[in-house]
Design a protein around this motif. Structure first.
Motif, mmCIF file in Angstrom:
data_model
loop_
_atom_site.group_PDB
_atom_site.id
_atom_site.type_symbol
_atom_site.label_atom_id
_atom_site.label_comp_id
_atom_site.label_asym_id
_atom_site.label_seq_id
_atom_site.Cartn_x
_atom_site.Cartn_y
_atom_site.Cartn_z
ATOM 1 N N UNK A 192 0.685 -1.164 -0.003
ATOM 2 C CA UNK A 192 -0.068 0.003 0.032
ATOM 3 C C UNK A 192 0.758 1.447 0.069
ATOM 4 N N UNK A 193 1.885 1.116 0.834
ATOM 5 C CA UNK A 193 2.986 2.398 0.926
ATOM 6 C C UNK A 193 3.417 2.828 -0.516
ATOM 7 N N UNK A 194 3.769 1.507 -1.092
ATOM 8 C CA UNK A 194 4.521 1.696 -2.556
ATOM 9 C C UNK A 194 3.399 2.601 -3.604
ATOM 10 N N UNK A 195 2.253 2.056 -3.301
ATOM 11 C CA UNK A 195 1.064 2.875 -4.309
ATOM 12 C C UNK A 195 1.340 4.273 -3.809
ATOM 13 N N UNK A 196 1.264 4.703 -2.508
ATOM 14 C CA UNK A 196 1.358 5.782 -2.185
ATOM 15 C C UNK A 196 2.353 6.790 -2.403
ATOM 16 N N UNK A 197 3.649 5.920 -2.552
ATOM 17 C CA UNK A 197 4.914 6.562 -3.005
ATOM 18 C C UNK A 197 4.598 7.376 -4.359
ATOM 19 N N UNK A 198 3.830 6.816 -5.189
ATOM 20 C CA UNK A 198 3.479 7.812 -6.170
ATOM 21 C C UNK A 198 3.072 9.107 -6.183
ATOM 22 N N UNK A 199 2.193 9.262 -5.023
ATOM 23 C CA UNK A 199 1.682 10.496 -4.860
ATOM 24 C C UNK A 199 2.818 11.670 -4.197
ATOM 25 N N UNK A 200 3.712 10.902 -3.469
ATOM 26 C CA UNK A 200 5.104 11.785 -2.920
ATOM 27 C C UNK A 200 5.854 11.829 -4.030
ATOM 28 N N UNK A 201 6.080 10.811 -5.014
ATOM 29 C CA UNK A 201 7.024 11.341 -6.128
ATOM 30 C C UNK A 201 6.429 12.362 -7.264
ATOM 31 N N UNK A 202 5.125 12.256 -7.260
ATOM 32 C CA UNK A 202 4.544 13.247 -8.075
ATOM 33 C C UNK A 202 4.479 14.768 -7.577
ATOM 34 N N UNK A 431 9.682 8.001 -14.959
ATOM 35 C CA UNK A 431 9.368 7.178 -13.634
ATOM 36 C C UNK A 431 7.828 6.913 -13.819
ATOM 37 N N UNK A 432 6.858 7.466 -14.572
ATOM 38 C CA UNK A 432 5.797 6.873 -14.809
ATOM 39 C C UNK A 432 5.793 5.560 -15.465
ATOM 40 N N UNK A 433 6.749 5.612 -16.623
ATOM 41 C CA UNK A 433 6.766 4.375 -17.288
ATOM 42 C C UNK A 433 7.272 3.097 -16.536
ATOM 43 N N UNK A 434 7.920 3.470 -15.495
ATOM 44 C CA UNK A 434 8.566 2.548 -14.826
ATOM 45 C C UNK A 434 7.696 1.931 -13.670
ATOM 46 N N UNK A 435 6.416 2.597 -13.471
ATOM 47 C CA UNK A 435 5.462 2.170 -12.295
ATOM 48 C C UNK A 435 4.779 0.701 -12.700
ATOM 49 N N UNK A 436 4.466 0.458 -14.086
ATOM 50 C CA UNK A 436 4.279 -1.036 -14.270
ATOM 51 C C UNK A 436 5.126 -1.976 -13.768
ATOM 52 N N UNK A 437 6.418 -1.681 -14.303
ATOM 53 C CA UNK A 437 7.225 -2.861 -13.903
ATOM 54 C C UNK A 437 7.452 -3.027 -12.469
ATOM 55 N N UNK A 438 7.570 -1.774 -11.510
ATOM 56 C CA UNK A 438 7.577 -1.534 -10.247
ATOM 57 C C UNK A 438 6.521 -2.621 -9.645
ATOM 58 N N UNK A 439 5.235 -2.409 -10.154
ATOM 59 C CA UNK A 439 4.307 -2.885 -9.561
ATOM 60 C C UNK A 439 4.140 -4.613 -9.884
#
Length: 871
Positions: A192-202, A431-439
């Motif tokens: 869940x925090x890794x999903x919240x990480x996107x908000x921090x990065x953005x 970074x947005x492109x790497x999100x699917x790989x991270x997921x």
């Protein structure tokens, strides 16, 4: 590549600069206070990132893990050890490990890692020994040993043992359950925090966008505010007369005004002297004439009274003694009816009055007013003589404004910011492109962690189902060989759980050991030192990465490692949202002081005012005619008047006796006489005296009062008159000499103050720019937020969740040992046995005498002979 871009970014922030503190402070302390300029507020961007993380309820688990790590590793952060290892870069330690210093270094590392080493060794022993123990245990049971024989001896406390084992196994299973729930919660928290990480990065990237968007606006604002200082300077230059000339006039006026006031006062005294002399002359004529008339009238009254007192009624003492006595008293008092003051002997003041009238023909007051007007025109004279300097300064202001405005053309701030914006956008898209790989990677990780949790859950399922079946299928009347299917199933499930425990526990412990070593060391060597800022001290250790660099950042970026710029200071300044100019010490990239000195031309402006020459010799305070008039006033002879004689006569009074009182007393005495012609005649004389008093004495008294006032005024004016006039003339001469000869000092002093006021506006602008660059322009809070975000993601999201995961799994793995033991023992009480202990006629058997029995012949269904003690 990134270094060049970073330098270009920082260089673009340099719109104006600062004077060095040691150069400006001594000057500023000596400057007079100038008008305070209001440059307004630098437009500020709004940063959205809140680099703060509150874990919530799971934070309790994080604290438990931190406490456990402190128990495992209570040693403080090994700053010296880390520095030595970092400086060595592990090379010498690996190649020359036999050297004493490297041996000591290795021992220090082992000592620091002692807790982790012990735990890792225990984990490795667990991984190695538990499968071996499981293997031998299986072989042992296959040989009908280690509880493999399906026979259970009957004991009196069997039910108690069964209940105790059940309770202990249930409690152990609850502990394992808590552990697996802890691991599951950590696993879910990480996802869940890794999903919240996107908000921090953005949010961080948006702040960087705001940083790049607002910086050019702030730069333009700093440049535009030069107009505020320029307009104020122009205003002061346009008003150089009132400002500079007024100050010169004020300083010179401290000596000039008292001198001119003294001369003006002397002119007023001259007019007062003329008026007083006229009053004295007029009063003296009036009093001399009135004295003769009064003397004549009093003589007539005395004669008439003497004649009346010669009446026979006054001399007949026999017939009327009272009247005769009153007549004698009146006759005696007639000697008082005489004039007291004699004004005829007083000298006149016609000569003095004529002299003063001659002086009055010259309007001294007008001459003095001309001197005042000439002196008060000082601001106008200064304005006229400063016209060329003012025009030159205005032209220089235009040049300065042009240079300031052209700064953005010299340094392409907007294009640099645009390039940096493109870099941020490109990075964001990457970074947005790497999100699917991270997921996907996180999904694989989540599946693996869930698989490990499912291993434990499977064992727990066997345990809880076995306890449930054993408890539900328990029949106290059933013998071990007659137990029901439900109870037997419970025992079978327990043994299945034991089998899976042997199969999975070493895997669990291997995962726990590996993650414990990684997560625990990262927590102790990275996360904790970051919070205590000990990590910054390590990074700021002199000559850490390069033996020639005292400080890494300035050595790498500016090739000046002695510059006081450290990682901690950079982080702290950005944390306080200070400007990147001061945080990064960008004055080493571009010498702002030199630029300002050349752009603002403060020295040239100062030189222009240093060459100012203001000539005040045209000011004439008092013309020669006025001086001669004052000298003539001292020679009018006013000081030679016999003021004592005048005052002596004035103080005597008009008559020797008050006529009104005398008339009243005469009438009172007359009233004591008998009525008749004598009384009537005396009363007539009393009325005559009253008439003389009202018609002659009172006007004379008024004239004497005026004479007294005028004489006293003249006496005061004439007192030391030549010296007074000489003092006034000397004061005027001194003031005139000050203006004509010694005004240069005052002019230079006030010109210097005025120059410093003008230059002070530039200094205010420079100081404001310096302060704005330090505190407001290009505030580097986003960069510290990026560091804090990395710390939150790495430590709070990853490391804390990882540590909590191995903490839960480790708890499960450790408690599987008692679970195995308890399950093996409890299975005996749940499973259906093949044989059991049976006794026939137990009462007839001498148990104490029989030591052993042939169980195969006497007890064919028993696998072991019963002993009496077992019962």
């Amino acid at each position: 590549m990134w270094k060049t871009g970073l330098l270009l970014l920082f260089l673009g922030l340099l719109t104006s600069g600062e004077l060095q503190q040691e150069e400006t402070e001594p000057e500023r302390r000596s400057l007079p206070p100038s008008g305070k300029l209001d440059f307004g507020y630098v437009p500020q961007g709004v940063y959205q990132t809140l680099a703060y993380y509150e874990p919530g309820v799971i934070g309790l688990l994080f604290h438990m893990v931190h406490a456990f790590l402190y128990v495992v590793q209570p040693n403080p952060f090994p700053e010296d050890l880390v520095v030595k290892v970092a400086k060595d870069k592990f090379g010498a330690i690996q190649s020359e490990y036999q050297k004493p210093e490297n041996v000591v270094l290795t021992l220090q590392a082992i000592y620091y890692e002692a807790g982790f080493v012990v735990c890792a060794v225990l984990g490795l022993l667990f991984m190695v020994l538990l499968p071996l123990v499981g293997l031998f245990f299986c072989l042992c049971r296959c040989c009908d040993n280690c509880g493999g024989e399906m026979h259970q001896r009957q004991r009196k406390n069997a039910d108690c043992q069964r209940g105790l084992l059940t309770t202990l196994l249930f409690a152990t299973s609850l502990v394992i359950t808590a552990g697996v729930l802890c691991a599951y919660a950590a696993n879910q928290n990480l996802s869940s925090q890794l999903k919240g990480m996107r908000r921090l990065v953005s949010s961080n990237l948006r702040d960087l966008q705001s940083f790049t968007n607002e910086t050019p606006t702030q730069i333009d604002y700093l440049i535009a505010q030069f107009a505020t200082a320029k307009n104020k300077v122009i205003s002061d230059l346009d008003n150089v007369g009132p400002l500079l000339g007024g100050k010169i006039h004020e300083e010179l006026g401290k000596e000039v005004c008292p001198a001119m006031d003294g001369a003006l006062s002397m002119a007023g005294a001259m007019r007062e002297t003329k008026d007083a002399l006229e009053n004295v002359s007029m009063s003296l004529e009036v009093l001399q004439e009135a004295t003769g008339k009064l003397h004549f009238n009093l003589s007539l009254v005395r004669f008439s009274l003497n004649r009346t007192l010669n009446d026979p009624g006054c001399s007949d003492e026999d017939s009327d003694a009272t009247t005769a006595q009153l007549c004698r008293s009146i006759r005696i008092s007639l000697a008082q009816l005489h004039v007291s003051a004699n004004f005829t002997r007083l000298p006149d003041v016609n000569n003095q009055l004529e002299s003063v009238n001659q002086l009055i023909k010259t309007d001294l007051s007008n001459i003095i007013r001309k001197g005042y007007s000439s002196f008060n025109d000082t601001p106008g004279m200064v304005s006229d003589q400063m016209r060329n300097v003012v025009e030159g300064a205005r032209g220089m202001l235009d040049i300065i404004g042009t240079n300031i405005s052209s700064f953005s053309k010299v340094f392409p701030v907007h294009s640099t910011m645009a390039n940096f914006t493109n870099f941020i956008s490109h990075t964001h898209s990457k970074i947005e492109d790497s999100y699917p790989e991270i997921d996907q990677m996180d999904f694989y990780r989540w599946i693996c962690c869930i698989g490990l949790c499912c291993m434990v859950v499977l064992i727990l399922a066997f345990n809880f189902l076995a306890i449930l079946c054993g408890t539900v299928g328990y029949d106290k009347h059933a013998s071990p060989t007659t137990r029901g299917c439900v109870s037997n199933t419970g025992g079978t499930l327990l043994m299945a759980g034991v089998g899976f425990s042997f199969l999975f526990s070493w895997i669990l412990m291997g995962v726990v050991t590996a993650t414990f070593l990684v997560g625990g060391n990262v927590e102790k060597l990275v996360c904790e030192p970051f919070h205590t800022k000990q990590l910054f001290k390590v990074l700021d250790t002199p000559h850490l990465l390069n033996p020639e660099w005292r400080n890494f950042i300035p050595g790498y970026m500016y090739n000046d490692s002695d510059l006081d710029l450290t990682v901690e200071s950079l982080y702290s300044n950005c944390k306080e949202n200070r400007g990147i100019y001061s945080a990064m010490r960008l004055d080493k990239v571009f010498n702002v002081t030199t630029f300002l000195n050349s752009s603002l031309y403060t020295k040239e402006v100062g030189k222009m005012f240093n060459n100012v020459k203001i000539d005040l010799r045209v000011i004439v305070l008092l013309e020669s005619e006025g001086k001669q008039n004052l000298i003539g006033f001292s020679e009018t002879g006013v000081d030679r008047i016999n003021y004592a004689a005048y005052l002596e006569e004035v103080n005597k009074g008009v008559t020797q006796v008050d006529l009104l009182s005398y008339a009243n007393e005469l009438e009172a005495q007359t009233d004591l006489m008998p009525k008749g012609p004598l009384q009537t005649s005396l009363k007539g004389h009393a009325n005559s005296l009253r008439q003389i008093h009202s018609q002659q004495v009172i006007p004379m008294e008024q004239a004497m009062s005026m004479l007294n006032q005028s004489i006293r005024l003249l006496e005061r004016t004439a007192s030391d008159l030549p010296n007074k006039v000489a003092d006034v003339l000397a004061t005027i001469e001194a003031a005139q000499y000050l203006i004509s000869q010694n005004a240069t000092h005052v002019v230079n002093q006030e010109t210097e103050k005025y120059k410093q006021t003008i230059v002070g506006y530039f200094r205010q602008y420079i100081e404001w720019v310096r302060t704005s660059l330090t505190m407001e322009v290009a505030a580097c809070k986003p960069f510290s937020n990026i560091v804090d975000t990395v710390e939150i993601v790495a430590c709070s999201f990853l490391v804390d969740s990882l540590n909590t995961f191995w903490f839960g799994l480790g708890c499960c793995a450790l408690f599987l040992l008692p679970s195995i033991i308890l399950s093996v023992k409890l299975a005996k009480f749940y499973r259906r046995m093949d044989t059991e202990d049976v006794y026939d006629d137990i009462e007839t058997i001498p148990m104490k005498t029989i030591l052993a029995y042939d169980t195969m012949t006497r007890f064919p269904r028993a696998s072991a002979p019963p002993r009496h003690i077992d019962w």
